[in-house]
Design a protein around this motif. Structure first.
Motif, short mmCIF file in Angstrom:
data_model
loop_
_atom_site.label_atom_id
_atom_site.label_comp_id
_atom_site.label_asym_id
_atom_site.label_seq_id
_atom_site.Cartn_x
_atom_site.Cartn_y
_atom_site.Cartn_z
N UNK A 220 0.84 -1.20 0.00
CA UNK A 220 0.00 0.00 0.00
C UNK A 220 0.87 1.25 0.00
N UNK A 221 1.89 1.26 0.85
CA UNK A 221 2.78 2.42 0.95
C UNK A 221 3.53 2.66 -0.36
N UNK A 222 3.89 1.58 -1.04
CA UNK A 222 4.61 1.70 -2.32
C UNK A 222 3.66 1.98 -3.48
N UNK A 223 2.36 1.98 -3.20
CA UNK A 223 1.32 2.22 -4.21
C UNK A 223 1.46 1.25 -5.38
N UNK A 224 1.65 -0.03 -5.05
CA UNK A 224 1.75 -1.07 -6.06
C UNK A 224 0.37 -1.35 -6.64
N UNK A 225 0.31 -1.52 -7.95
CA UNK A 225 -0.97 -1.89 -8.57
C UNK A 225 -1.12 -3.40 -8.64
N UNK A 226 -0.06 -4.14 -8.26
CA UNK A 226 -0.14 -5.59 -8.16
C UNK A 226 0.53 -6.01 -6.86
N UNK A 227 -0.02 -7.04 -6.23
CA UNK A 227 0.63 -7.64 -5.07
C UNK A 227 1.15 -9.00 -5.51
N UNK A 228 2.44 -9.19 -5.40
CA UNK A 228 3.09 -10.40 -5.87
C UNK A 228 3.36 -11.33 -4.68
N UNK A 229 2.67 -12.48 -4.64
CA UNK A 229 2.83 -13.45 -3.56
C UNK A 229 3.78 -14.58 -3.94
N UNK A 230 4.35 -14.53 -5.12
CA UNK A 230 5.15 -15.65 -5.61
C UNK A 230 6.32 -15.95 -4.68
N UNK A 231 6.46 -17.22 -4.33
CA UNK A 231 7.58 -17.65 -3.51
C UNK A 231 7.36 -17.54 -2.02
N UNK A 232 6.30 -16.86 -1.58
CA UNK A 232 6.03 -16.72 -0.15
C UNK A 232 5.26 -17.94 0.35
N UNK A 233 5.39 -18.29 1.64
CA UNK A 233 4.61 -19.41 2.18
C UNK A 233 3.12 -19.21 1.91
N UNK A 234 2.45 -20.24 1.40
CA UNK A 234 1.05 -20.08 0.99
C UNK A 234 0.08 -20.68 2.00
N UNK A 235 0.29 -20.39 3.27
CA UNK A 235 -0.62 -20.85 4.32
C UNK A 235 -2.00 -20.22 4.16
#
Length: 306
Positions: A220-235
């Motif tokens: 949110x702070x970086x004002x990203x238009x995409x959130x990239x979850x790749x590679x993060x634990x997918x709990x």
């Protein structure tokens, strides 16, 4: 608030119709500049929770520029393929987070490693030295460094140079403890050397929730238009106005490396599962988009945990 068991997901839902945000990236409409909504923060620490854009600072030294979040750059043609795969030959997304307190986190979207760093300077040449918790050193020559690009090179086992091109958006947290990838916020992702108590297992699960709350806040702070979850634990699985929790068998392979063994990993899973079952969470009204709604619920989840 609706709690429902939808096979195979346990779901915290705000709306009956949900849109999956994707395993690797979720497209969102950027409305973070809206003055109608204030991002309420209850986890970020310190008096200053702002971010700084390094390119906007007239006087900034090389070490300050180095201290930020670096990900694999777009110029993959000059990036050694040997650095894009793990020890089992599987594709990786290498990255490096360097902080002003002399700590670093490597491979933020995979099996993370942490340690301390220093820079050796000889004339105009800079050498980055990473020392892991196992005291093993990795030495990189810095060929290029500016607020947006970092090019590293070192000799491979065959003597040939290995290149790693990294890029950044040039933004840093003024309090580095609010960065989701600071080592202190990722200790839960490192498998313990011995069995842990139930309270320690619960603490890992709580640290997981804190990480994702800070991760959403960071985007949110970086004002990203995409959130990239790749590679993060997918709990957890992320939806527009919903948080899903898959059945244990569907996610245990991603969750196991965070705990001592299968049994302890499943205990950590049950901590989060019971949290979702036992409590209701309030999705904020008037938020510009789903990112801020999810951030709020993650902070509520964190404060409900012991």
């Amino acid at each position: 608030m609706l709690f429902s068991k939808i096979s195979p997901l346990l779901l915290i839902a705000f709306m009956s119709t949900l849109t999956r945000c994707g395993d690797s990236a979720a497209t969102v409409k950027d409305k973070t500049g809206s003055s109608a909504h204030v991002l309420k923060e209850t986890i970020a620490s310190g008096p200053d929770t702002l971010m700084t854009r390094l390119a906007g600072i007239k006087k900034v030294n090389e070490l300050d520029i180095l201290c930020q979040h670096w990900e694999t750059g777009e110029s993959e043609g000059a990036t050694s393929r040997a650095l894009l795969r793990d020890e089992n030959g599987r594709p990786t997304i290498p990255g490096l987070d360097i902080f002003t307190d002399s700590t670093y986190l490597a491979n933020p979207r995979g099996q993370v490693s942490i340690g301390t760093w220093r820079v050796r300077k000889s004339g105009k040449e800079l050498t980055l030295i990473l020392t892991g918790t196992d005291k093993k050193e990795t030495v990189w020559d810095i060929q290029e460094l500016n607020s947006l690009n970092l090019r590293l090179v070192r000799a491979g086992e065959d003597g040939k140079p290995l290149y790693l091109n990294l890029s950044s958006d040039g933004m840093v947290h003024q309090n580095h403890l609010n960065d989701p990838f600071h080592p202190v916020n990722n200790l839960w992702r490192i498998r313990p050397a011995q069995p842990e108590t139930d309270s320690a297992i619960a603490a890992r699960a709580k640290a997981c929730v804190k990480f994702f709350a800070l991760f959403y806040r960071d985007n949110i702070k970086r004002q990203k238009d995409k959130i990239n979850f790749e590679g993060l634990p997918d709990i957890l699985e992320w939806y527009s106005r919903g948080i899903g929790m898959p059945d244990w068998e569907d996610i245990k392979n991603s969750w196991l490396h965070c705990f001592y063994d299968d049994a302890q990993a499943e205990k950590g899973y049950q901590v989060l599962r019971q949290l979702i079952i036992n409590y209701e969470f309030t999705w904020p009204k008037g938020a510009p988009d789903w990112r801020m709604e999810t951030h709020s619920v993650l902070e509520q989840m964190y404060h409900k945990m012991k």
